[in-house]
Motif scaffolding. Structure first.
Motif, PDB file in Angstrom:
ATOM      1  N   ALA A 102       0.996  -0.994  -0.239  1.00 19.64           N
ATOM      2  CA  ALA A 102      -0.543   0.081  -0.053  1.00 19.64           C
ATOM      3  C   ALA A 102       0.940   1.074  -0.078  1.00 19.64           C
ATOM      4  CB  ALA A 102      -0.821   0.029   1.245  1.00 19.64           C
ATOM      5  N   ARG A 103       1.990   1.469   0.488  1.00 18.11           N
ATOM      6  CA  ARG A 103       2.925   2.580   0.109  1.00 18.11           C
ATOM      7  C   ARG A 103       3.790   2.882  -0.815  1.00 18.11           C
ATOM      8  NH1 ARG A 103       6.064   1.899   6.607  1.00 18.11           N
ATOM      9  NH2 ARG A 103       6.485   4.318   5.516  1.00 18.11           N
ATOM     10  N   ASP A 104       3.482   1.804  -2.155  1.00 18.51           N
ATOM     11  CA  ASP A 104       4.667   1.633  -2.773  1.00 18.51           C
ATOM     12  C   ASP A 104       3.454   2.917  -3.908  1.00 18.51           C
ATOM     13  OD1 ASP A 104       5.349   1.499  -5.941  1.00 18.51           O
ATOM     14  OD2 ASP A 104       6.182  -0.663  -5.565  1.00 18.51           O
ATOM     15  N   LYS A 105       4.082   4.211  -3.981  1.00 12.26           N
ATOM     16  CA  LYS A 105       3.852   4.885  -4.771  1.00 12.26           C
ATOM     17  C   LYS A 105       2.259   4.144  -6.318  1.00 12.26           C
ATOM     18  CE  LYS A 105       3.411   8.407  -2.205  1.00 12.26           C
ATOM     19  NZ  LYS A 105       2.342   8.509  -1.329  1.00 12.26           N
ATOM     20  N   ASP A 106       3.227   2.980  -6.741  1.00  9.29           N
ATOM     21  CA  ASP A 106       3.164   2.857  -8.221  1.00  9.29           C
ATOM     22  C   ASP A 106       2.040   1.183  -8.556  1.00  9.29           C
ATOM     23  OD1 ASP A 106       5.269   3.736  -9.185  1.00  9.29           O
ATOM     24  OD2 ASP A 106       6.399   1.782  -9.284  1.00  9.29           O
ATOM     25  N   ASN A 107       0.879   1.474  -6.353  1.00  3.75           N
ATOM     26  CA  ASN A 107      -0.156   0.585  -6.344  1.00  3.75           C
ATOM     27  C   ASN A 107      -0.949   1.414  -5.699  1.00  3.75           C
ATOM     28  OD1 ASN A 107       1.442  -2.030  -6.526  1.00  3.75           O
ATOM     29  ND2 ASN A 107       2.228  -1.557  -5.044  1.00  3.75           N
ATOM     30  N   THR A 108      -2.437   1.298  -6.682  1.00  2.00           N
ATOM     31  CA  THR A 108      -3.301   1.485  -5.891  1.00  2.00           C
ATOM     32  C   THR A 108      -3.924   0.712  -5.130  1.00  2.00           C
ATOM     33  OG1 THR A 108      -3.838   2.836  -8.288  1.00  2.00           O
ATOM     34  CG2 THR A 108      -5.677   2.665  -6.364  1.00  2.00           C
TER      35      THR A 108
END
Length: 61
Positions: free
Chosen positions: A3-9
């Motif tokens: 969840a903290r990875d900006k590439d993921n929603t």
């Protein structure tokens, strides 16, 4: 971490107050309150370390 990875929603669903009929086999859950957090990102100040992690056994073996 996902969840903290900006590439993921990431959307977070929380279900509470689930009623369970334990007189049936298998148990029968019903009702409950669903909370849906769209585009959820965990805030650093709200994160807490996990004390335990448990991997469930495979029921297909």
């Amino acid at each position: 971490m996902h969840a903290r990875d900006k590439d993921n929603t990431v959307d977070l669903y929380v279900v509470s107050d689930i009623k369970v009929d334990t007189s049936t086999d298998p148990y029968l859950p019903s009702s409950g309150t669903v909370w849906h957090y769209h585009d959820w990102e965990p805030a650093e100040e709200d994160l807490r370390p996990r004390k335990y992690e448990y991997r469930l056994p495979d029921l297909t073996t």
